[in-house]
Design a protein around this motif. Sequence first.
Motif, PDB file in Angstrom:
ATOM      1  N   GLN A  87       0.853  -1.173   0.000  1.00 55.62           N
ATOM      2  CA  GLN A  87       0.000   0.000   0.000  1.00 55.62           C
ATOM      3  C   GLN A  87       0.899   1.235   0.000  1.00 55.62           C
ATOM      4  N   TYR A  88       0.754   2.052  -1.021  1.00 56.98           N
ATOM      5  CA  TYR A  88       1.711   3.123  -1.266  1.00 56.98           C
ATOM      6  C   TYR A  88       1.816   4.106  -0.098  1.00 56.98           C
ATOM      7  N   HIS A  89       0.709   4.365   0.572  1.00 56.77           N
ATOM      8  CA  HIS A  89       0.748   5.355   1.658  1.00 56.77           C
ATOM      9  C   HIS A  89       1.590   4.872   2.846  1.00 56.77           C
ATOM     10  N   LEU A  90       1.897   3.559   2.877  1.00 58.63           N
ATOM     11  CA  LEU A  90       2.724   3.014   3.961  1.00 58.63           C
ATOM     12  C   LEU A  90       4.197   2.927   3.577  1.00 58.63           C
ATOM     13  N   TRP A  91       4.517   3.314   2.360  1.00 59.61           N
ATOM     14  CA  TRP A  91       5.878   3.163   1.844  1.00 59.61           C
ATOM     15  C   TRP A  91       6.671   4.440   2.058  1.00 59.61           C
ATOM     16  N   LYS A  92       7.706   4.340   2.859  1.00 57.01           N
ATOM     17  CA  LYS A  92       8.591   5.472   3.104  1.00 57.01           C
ATOM     18  C   LYS A  92       9.922   5.215   2.377  1.00 57.01           C
ATOM     19  N   ASN A  93      10.578   6.285   1.991  1.00 63.86           N
ATOM     20  CA  ASN A  93      11.916   6.203   1.382  1.00 63.86           C
ATOM     21  C   ASN A  93      11.950   5.288   0.158  1.00 63.86           C
ATOM     22  N   GLU A  94      11.049   5.556  -0.763  1.00 59.40           N
ATOM     23  CA  GLU A  94      10.978   4.730  -1.975  1.00 59.40           C
ATOM     24  C   GLU A  94      12.283   4.746  -2.762  1.00 59.40           C
ATOM     25  N   GLU A  95      12.881   5.926  -2.909  1.00 62.55           N
ATOM     26  CA  GLU A  95      14.092   6.037  -3.723  1.00 62.55           C
ATOM     27  C   GLU A  95      15.260   5.266  -3.110  1.00 62.55           C
TER      28      GLU A  95
END
Length: 431
Positions: free
Chosen positions: A116-124
């Motif tokens: 779930q994208y809203h739970l994803w931190k520091n994607e890069e």
Amino acid sequence: MSRINKNVILALLTLTSSAFLLFQLYYYKHYLSAKNGAGLSKSKGSRIGFDGTQWRTVKKFIMLTSSQNVPVFLIDPLILELINKNFEQVKNASHGSASECKFFCVPRDFTAFALQYHLWKNEESWFRIAENMGFQCLKFESKDPRLDGIDSLSGTEIPLHYICTLASHAVHLVVFHERSGNYLWHGHLRLKGHIDRKFVPFRKLQFGRYPGAFDRPELQQVTIDGLEVLIPKDPMHFLEEIPHSRFIECRYKEARAFFQQYLDDNTVEAMAFRKSAKELMQLAAKTLKKLGVRFWLSSGTCLGWYRQCGIIPYSKDVDLGIFIQDYKSDIISAFQDAGLPLKHKFGKVEDSLELSFQGKDDVKLDIFFFYEETDYMWNGGTQAKTGKKFKYLFPKFTLCWTEFVDMKVRVPCETIEYIEANYGLLTCGSS
């Protein structure tokens, strides 16, 4: 004499050496190998398949996501189906207890996970670490379709899919986005011009051929083949959603153009009707969901979704369609128990059934039942005042999910053909 003694001694030494060699071979075969074999059966020998490419790739991917606190969960249809068949065994498994790789080692080109994208931190940073660990990754982005037509925002891109390969296996990470109807949406995986078509066998992907919508799954942690992973708590429900998950957006850009040409009705009466119609839709959806009955937006309600992404304020009712094979004998009583008394009943189950329920503020709920013939579908209509009957023909259609008044609901996938069967050829101002 000394010469004979030397020969005898040499022969005895040779015989002794040969005997010792034979003893070593016997000892190794019957004692050491048995002992080592027993040890291997306890540790490595019985762990069948754990050196496979698929398992090692999945293990490394889980290590990567765990180290970065990325809460991915398994959505791979093949593996979830195997898990569902062995659910009790999976629930009772403990970390590291697996003796045989039964799930992640099955032959396949991909393993599919989601987050779930809203739970994803520091994607890069996750992307960089993945490449440092040996993964080769492709990132697929696209514009948020809900911003289509808003010039200042329509260029904003959101991540939709990642595909990461290691050795000869690939992990497909599907990025789910929250929608206002409390469901999860993923986008279409489009291959742009610069993408290497040979990177993976894209045609074998289980997700991304079209946008999809899913109920928000409750997750649970289990141990699968010695690896701790999150899976949907009800794997069977998720599996049943997959073949019916196709999602189509309302036409946001065209809707904005429509309201530039035809001003929106923001009178007190129109706003009150929209509010009542939305509440009626929510109540109808809740009632039909309890019954396990599929429905879709029909007639004027479907036209409002298609043309202006909303409710037509002067329509004065909510129109839904249901396949007659989904009819339940307790549907009338279920709506009455929900506070919607039956206003009209036309036709019968085997011919032209139509039900009408009275909502509050004089807003009506009309339910049309559809019948399937060899090459077309139809529903019956009856004039309330005269009793005159009509038969409306529709080209065959399938159902897709969409978003309407903050709800995840179905519409005919072949929307234009469906609406034109009702209203004739569409123009921008069709009503």
